[in-house]
Design a protein around this motif. Structure first.
Motif, PDB file in Angstrom:
ATOM      1  N   ASP A  56       0.819  -1.215   0.000  1.00 60.04           N
ATOM      2  CA  ASP A  56       0.000   0.000   0.000  1.00 60.04           C
ATOM      3  C   ASP A  56       0.854   1.267   0.000  1.00 60.04           C
ATOM      4  O   ASP A  56       0.325   2.368  -0.078  1.00 60.04           O
ATOM      5  CB  ASP A  56      -0.973   0.021   1.174  1.00 60.04           C
ATOM      6  N   PRO A  78      -7.228   1.960  -4.281  1.00 63.45           N
ATOM      7  CA  PRO A  78      -7.867   1.116  -3.266  1.00 63.45           C
ATOM      8  C   PRO A  78      -8.842   0.104  -3.850  1.00 63.45           C
ATOM      9  O   PRO A  78      -8.990  -1.000  -3.317  1.00 63.45           O
ATOM     10  CB  PRO A  78      -8.584   2.126  -2.361  1.00 63.45           C
ATOM     11  N   THR A  79      -9.488   0.448  -4.942  1.00 68.03           N
ATOM     12  CA  THR A  79     -10.434  -0.485  -5.562  1.00 68.03           C
ATOM     13  C   THR A  79      -9.711  -1.690  -6.152  1.00 68.03           C
ATOM     14  O   THR A  79     -10.121  -2.843  -5.956  1.00 68.03           O
ATOM     15  CB  THR A  79     -11.250   0.224  -6.657  1.00 68.03           C
ATOM     16  N   ARG A  98      -6.675  -2.725  -5.323  1.00 65.81           N
ATOM     17  CA  ARG A  98      -6.056  -3.457  -4.213  1.00 65.81           C
ATOM     18  C   ARG A  98      -7.070  -4.398  -3.575  1.00 65.81           C
ATOM     19  O   ARG A  98      -6.762  -5.559  -3.275  1.00 65.81           O
ATOM     20  CB  ARG A  98      -5.503  -2.501  -3.159  1.00 65.81           C
ATOM     21  N   ALA A  99      -8.281  -3.912  -3.349  1.00 66.23           N
ATOM     22  CA  ALA A  99      -9.303  -4.722  -2.678  1.00 66.23           C
ATOM     23  C   ALA A  99      -9.674  -5.948  -3.496  1.00 66.23           C
ATOM     24  O   ALA A  99     -10.031  -6.995  -2.935  1.00 66.23           O
ATOM     25  CB  ALA A  99     -10.539  -3.875  -2.407  1.00 66.23           C
ATOM     26  N   THR A 128      -6.624  -8.243  -2.471  1.00 62.77           N
ATOM     27  CA  THR A 128      -6.443  -8.559  -1.047  1.00 62.77           C
ATOM     28  C   THR A 128      -7.606  -9.371  -0.486  1.00 62.77           C
ATOM     29  O   THR A 128      -7.465 -10.001   0.566  1.00 62.77           O
ATOM     30  CB  THR A 128      -6.264  -7.277  -0.213  1.00 62.77           C
ATOM     31  N   GLY A 129      -8.726  -9.379  -1.178  1.00 64.49           N
ATOM     32  CA  GLY A 129      -9.840 -10.207  -0.738  1.00 64.49           C
ATOM     33  C   GLY A 129      -9.675 -11.673  -1.068  1.00 64.49           C
ATOM     34  O   GLY A 129     -10.518 -12.502  -0.670  1.00 64.49           O
ATOM     35  N   ASP A 155      -2.115  -8.253   2.833  1.00 62.68           N
ATOM     36  CA  ASP A 155      -2.673  -6.928   2.560  1.00 62.68           C
ATOM     37  C   ASP A 155      -1.793  -5.860   3.195  1.00 62.68           C
ATOM     38  O   ASP A 155      -1.742  -5.721   4.414  1.00 62.68           O
ATOM     39  CB  ASP A 155      -4.095  -6.859   3.128  1.00 62.68           C
TER      40      ASP A 155
END
Length: 264
Positions: free
Chosen positions: A106, A135-136, A138-139, A142-143, A149
């Motif tokens: 991040d 962030p979108t 990354r999510a 990371t999900g 994360d």
């Protein structure tokens, strides 16, 4: 395709030279900054149109410090790309994150020098880069199971690996992983208002993270070869987790600013 702003890009790193098995078409482009690393292949992943370019070229002819980063990002933007996944290999600066682990940083620290790292060659434009990754995007990664994360990616010039002292210095500063290509790619994407995130595969423990012989290129490529197919599958899964429509506004940094160039 240039009018389609829903295209997703994958920029493949060391060992990641192809992405589509069948059904892809090749597009050969030129840009104001020269030619990209290779012709861009365009295919489908689920409902998404995806453009792929191997960062180092189809035969790894571009070492990290000579990758045509500006041409690559410009060409992708010109094809309608607005979201970029950037798979890469990294060394770990801590033994708790071992080879085979997927990390989605991040934060970024730049320790390179002399690279062409901006499209702002005139005027008073300054890109916002406090949080360098989308962030979108990354999510979407990371999900997934087993993905780490967060963490700080420190980017070094290369092509040599770090000394033990350098590696220990980076670790003592709190950095998590290390590679040679994470900059300037990320900031160029931000200047072109493209969402961007790295997806980092750990291939080794850096020289200061453990006692031993230090990092060797043959070991990095061997570890990557063991993980390339699962790594590609993870990237495809992350793409499929995204909505077809691009709606992120957090990576738009030019509102109210007159740019010194026309965005493609």
């Amino acid at each position: 395709m240039a009018d389609n702003e829903q295209v997703i890009a994958v920029v493949g790193g060391s060992g990641f030279y192809t992405f589509f098995d069948t059904g892809a078409r090749s597009i050969d482009l030129d840009t104001p900054f020269g030619r990209p690393s290779a012709p861009i292949t365009v295919g489908a992943v689920g409902d998404h149109e995806v453009a792929f370019v191997p960062r180092h070229g189809a035969n790894h002819q571009y070492p990290a410090h000579l990758v045509p980063y500006r041409a690559n990002m410009w060409a992708l933007r010109a094809l309608g790309v607005r979201r970029v996944f950037a798979p890469c290999t990294v060394g770990s600066l801590t033994p708790r994150i071992g080879p085979g682990t997927i990390v989605v940083p991040d934060q970024l620290v730049d320790r390179t020098h002399g690279r062409a790292d901006t499209y702002y060659d005139s005027g008073g434009a300054h890109v916002s880069f406090a949080d360098p990754y989308c962030p979108t995007l990354r999510a979407a990664v990371t999900g997934l199971p087993g993905v780490v994360d967060g963490g700080t990616l420190v980017v070094v010039q290369g092509p040599r690996f770090s000394t033990r002292a350098e590696s220990q210095w980076f670790a003592s500063a709190g950095f998590t992983v290390i590679n040679m290509t994470g900059y300037p790619e990320a900031v160029l994407a931000r200047e072109l208002e493209m969402c961007y995130t790295p997806i980092a595969l750990v291939t080794d423990l850096d020289a200061g993270a453990t006692a031993g012989a230090g990092v060797k290129a043959v070991d990095v490529f061997t570890e990557f070869g063991k993980n390339i197919e699962p790594f590609k599958k993870l990237v495809r899964t992350a793409i499929e987790r995204l909505p077809v429509q691009h709606s992120c506004t957090q990576c738009l940094s030019h509102s109210g600013v007159e740019l010194p160039f026309t965005v493609p």
